[in-house]
Design a protein around this motif. Structure first.
Motif, mmCIF file in Angstrom:
data_model
loop_
_atom_site.group_PDB
_atom_site.id
_atom_site.type_symbol
_atom_site.label_atom_id
_atom_site.label_comp_id
_atom_site.label_asym_id
_atom_site.label_seq_id
_atom_site.Cartn_x
_atom_site.Cartn_y
_atom_site.Cartn_z
ATOM 1 N N ILE A 20 41.641 40.212 44.805
ATOM 2 C CA ILE A 20 41.366 41.462 45.525
ATOM 3 C C ILE A 20 42.102 41.412 46.857
ATOM 4 O O ILE A 20 41.932 40.480 47.637
ATOM 5 C CB ILE A 20 39.846 41.647 45.722
ATOM 6 C CG1 ILE A 20 39.177 41.922 44.373
ATOM 7 C CG2 ILE A 20 39.563 42.778 46.711
ATOM 8 C CD1 ILE A 20 37.664 42.012 44.437
ATOM 9 N N GLU A 21 42.910 42.401 47.121
ATOM 10 C CA GLU A 21 43.837 42.339 48.255
ATOM 11 C C GLU A 21 43.320 43.035 49.500
ATOM 12 O O GLU A 21 44.081 43.261 50.453
ATOM 13 C CB GLU A 21 45.187 42.922 47.836
ATOM 14 C CG GLU A 21 45.855 42.107 46.728
ATOM 15 C CD GLU A 21 47.130 42.735 46.206
ATOM 16 O OE1 GLU A 21 47.486 43.850 46.671
ATOM 17 O OE2 GLU A 21 47.779 42.134 45.331
ATOM 18 N N VAL A 22 42.054 43.374 49.503
ATOM 19 C CA VAL A 22 41.435 44.022 50.665
ATOM 20 C C VAL A 22 40.179 43.231 51.021
ATOM 21 O O VAL A 22 39.715 42.404 50.227
ATOM 22 C CB VAL A 22 41.096 45.502 50.368
ATOM 23 C CG1 VAL A 22 42.364 46.317 50.159
ATOM 24 C CG2 VAL A 22 40.175 45.611 49.148
ATOM 25 N N PRO A 23 39.607 43.432 52.210
ATOM 26 C CA PRO A 23 38.381 42.717 52.575
ATOM 27 C C PRO A 23 37.279 42.870 51.535
ATOM 28 O O PRO A 23 37.101 43.943 50.944
ATOM 29 C CB PRO A 23 38.003 43.363 53.912
ATOM 30 C CG PRO A 23 39.315 43.780 54.507
ATOM 31 C CD PRO A 23 40.129 44.247 53.334
ATOM 32 N N LEU A 24 36.543 41.776 51.325
ATOM 33 C CA LEU A 24 35.522 41.718 50.280
ATOM 34 C C LEU A 24 34.158 41.395 50.885
ATOM 35 O O LEU A 24 34.005 40.419 51.612
ATOM 36 C CB LEU A 24 35.899 40.654 49.248
ATOM 37 C CG LEU A 24 34.883 40.347 48.150
ATOM 38 C CD1 LEU A 24 34.680 41.566 47.249
ATOM 39 C CD2 LEU A 24 35.331 39.134 47.325
ATOM 40 N N PHE A 25 33.169 42.212 50.544
ATOM 41 C CA PHE A 25 31.787 42.054 51.000
ATOM 42 C C PHE A 25 30.914 41.803 49.781
ATOM 43 O O PHE A 25 30.995 42.531 48.788
ATOM 44 C CB PHE A 25 31.355 43.344 51.718
ATOM 45 C CG PHE A 25 29.926 43.380 52.182
ATOM 46 C CD1 PHE A 25 29.598 43.048 53.493
ATOM 47 C CD2 PHE A 25 28.903 43.805 51.326
ATOM 48 C CE1 PHE A 25 28.281 43.127 53.935
ATOM 49 C CE2 PHE A 25 27.596 43.878 51.763
ATOM 50 C CZ PHE A 25 27.279 43.548 53.064
ATOM 51 N N MET A 26 30.063 40.749 49.824
ATOM 52 C CA MET A 26 29.150 40.459 48.721
ATOM 53 C C MET A 26 27.769 40.145 49.266
ATOM 54 O O MET A 26 27.634 39.396 50.246
ATOM 55 C CB MET A 26 29.657 39.282 47.882
ATOM 56 C CG MET A 26 31.026 39.485 47.268
ATOM 57 S SD MET A 26 31.564 38.091 46.217
ATOM 58 C CE MET A 26 30.624 38.429 44.712
ATOM 59 N N ARG A 27 26.739 40.713 48.639
ATOM 60 C CA ARG A 27 25.357 40.433 49.020
ATOM 61 C C ARG A 27 24.496 40.284 47.782
ATOM 62 O O ARG A 27 24.767 40.862 46.735
ATOM 63 C CB ARG A 27 24.779 41.569 49.890
ATOM 64 C CG ARG A 27 25.282 41.601 51.328
ATOM 65 C CD ARG A 27 24.846 40.377 52.113
ATOM 66 N NE ARG A 27 25.249 40.458 53.502
ATOM 67 C CZ ARG A 27 26.456 40.139 53.973
ATOM 68 N NH1 ARG A 27 27.406 39.739 53.144
ATOM 69 N NH2 ARG A 27 26.729 40.223 55.255
ATOM 70 N N TRP A 28 23.415 39.480 47.952
ATOM 71 C CA TRP A 28 22.358 39.359 46.951
ATOM 72 C C TRP A 28 21.027 39.368 47.684
ATOM 73 O O TRP A 28 20.976 39.177 48.899
ATOM 74 C CB TRP A 28 22.470 38.046 46.168
ATOM 75 C CG TRP A 28 23.641 37.954 45.242
ATOM 76 C CD1 TRP A 28 23.690 38.341 43.929
ATOM 77 C CD2 TRP A 28 24.940 37.442 45.560
ATOM 78 N NE1 TRP A 28 24.946 38.085 43.415
ATOM 79 C CE2 TRP A 28 25.724 37.547 44.386
ATOM 80 C CE3 TRP A 28 25.527 36.901 46.719
ATOM 81 C CZ2 TRP A 28 27.048 37.137 44.333
ATOM 82 C CZ3 TRP A 28 26.848 36.503 46.677
ATOM 83 C CH2 TRP A 28 27.591 36.618 45.495
ATOM 84 N N GLY A 29 19.958 39.547 46.926
ATOM 85 C CA GLY A 29 18.624 39.295 47.441
ATOM 86 C C GLY A 29 18.224 37.878 47.056
ATOM 87 O O GLY A 29 18.963 37.178 46.365
ATOM 88 N N ASN A 30 17.043 37.443 47.491
ATOM 89 C CA ASN A 30 16.559 36.115 47.082
ATOM 90 C C ASN A 30 15.188 36.182 46.405
ATOM 91 O O ASN A 30 14.489 35.181 46.299
ATOM 92 C CB ASN A 30 16.533 35.138 48.267
ATOM 93 C CG ASN A 30 15.596 35.565 49.389
ATOM 94 O OD1 ASN A 30 15.050 36.669 49.374
ATOM 95 N ND2 ASN A 30 15.423 34.697 50.374
#
Length: 296
Positions: free
Chosen positions: A225-235
């Motif tokens: 992926i050539e653009v900024p990457l944001f990833m989140r999860w819950g716990n």
């Protein structure tokens, strides 16, 4: 701030709808939000995110894909009715929906587009972005960020939680041309057709890029992926095998990109119920950090 209901066409002519939340300024930045399984664009999570990012001058388009809700009819250009909704969804058709929304956003004058998905919506975003790259789609130059909320390893989920115990049953139905029949009730957590069940199990190669349990996975598609990457999860009650902290540590090791923001929201479940505001502030911080670099 203004809001309006919108209707547009997917790349293959299917009509889809949603809403556009606009800042009072003539923004050139827009966040496109894609919901997950059985869901729709009118959830509190998407709305809270949209109302938060407007504070930094970003509009939002929240869209109902053809996979919204459990089951529904959609019409193609020639007037032919087709069964759609989560129970009948073909994940590969998500490309048509997302490209349609992207083209719509460009037609409105947006020059910086951020793609966000939740759960299955995250899978759709990654699949579409990768296909856009492979197709050399001209719209790709407008994509300035990818945001993945609770990206699920869908094929592994079927293997782990449902044991693929109905695969032989589905293959027999396929052989007899009964792809639109529904699977037995305990085959999945909601009604699912034979066609869709096989897409998530037997024919899952195009979406089998998460593979969190595979220690040798190089996460090639995410790393490219050539653009900024944001990833989140819950716990809490999240659809991942590791606990959230270990998941985040693992992803930070295997994703080699520099422009990443990977973390979890403490106390959040898979849907981020009651944690929508905290998630939205995380997203606002990410977009504020990177949007200044993406001006034409």
């Amino acid at each position: 701030m203004s809001e309006k209901i919108i209707e547009l066409k997917a790349l293959d002519g299917v009509k889809i709808n949603g809403y556009l939340l606009s800042c009072d300024k003539n923004s050139k930045d827009v966040l496109i939000e894609i919901h997950g399984m059985t869901s729709n664009c009118f959830k509190k999570r998407e709305r809270t995110i949209a109302e938060t990012v407007k504070n930094i001058g970003i509009d939002s388009i929240c869209i109902n894909t053809r996979g919204s809700e459990i089951a529904k009819y959609i019409k193609y250009v020639d007037g032919r009715k087709e069964l759609a909704g989560t129970a009948y969804e073909d994940i590969e058709e998500s490309y048509y929906d997302l490209i349609g929304v992207i083209k719509y956003a460009i037609s409105l004058g947006y020059t910086s587009i951020y793609l966000q998905g939740h759960s299955l919506g995250s899978t759709k975003v990654v699949y579409t972005y990768n296909k856009m790259k492979n197709n050399h789609d001209e719209e790709l130059k407008y994509i300035k960020g990818i945001l993945l909320l609770s990206l699920v390893d869908i094929p592994d989920m079927f293997r782990t939680y449902f044991r693929n115990k109905y695969l032989q049953y589905a293959e027999e139905k396929e052989k007899n041309g009964n792809l639109l029949e529904l699977m037995p009730p305990d085959a999945f957590i909601h009604p699912i057709s034979v066609k869709t069940y096989l897409k998530y199990t037997k024919y899952s190669k195009v979406i089998d890029f998460a593979q969190y349990s595979n220690e040798n996975n190089d996460f090639d598609i995410l790393n490219k992926i050539e653009v900024p990457l944001f990833m989140r999860w819950g716990n809490i009650n999240e659809f991942i095998r590791r606990d959230a902290k270990n998941q985040v540590d693992f992803m930070r090791r295997v994703i080699k990109k520099q422009d990443i923001d990977i973390d979890f929201i403490d106390g959040a479940n898979h849907s981020y119920n009651d944690k929508e505001a905290e998630l939205a502030k995380n997203i606002e911080h990410f977009l504020k950090k990177y949007k200044k670099y993406w001006k034409f």
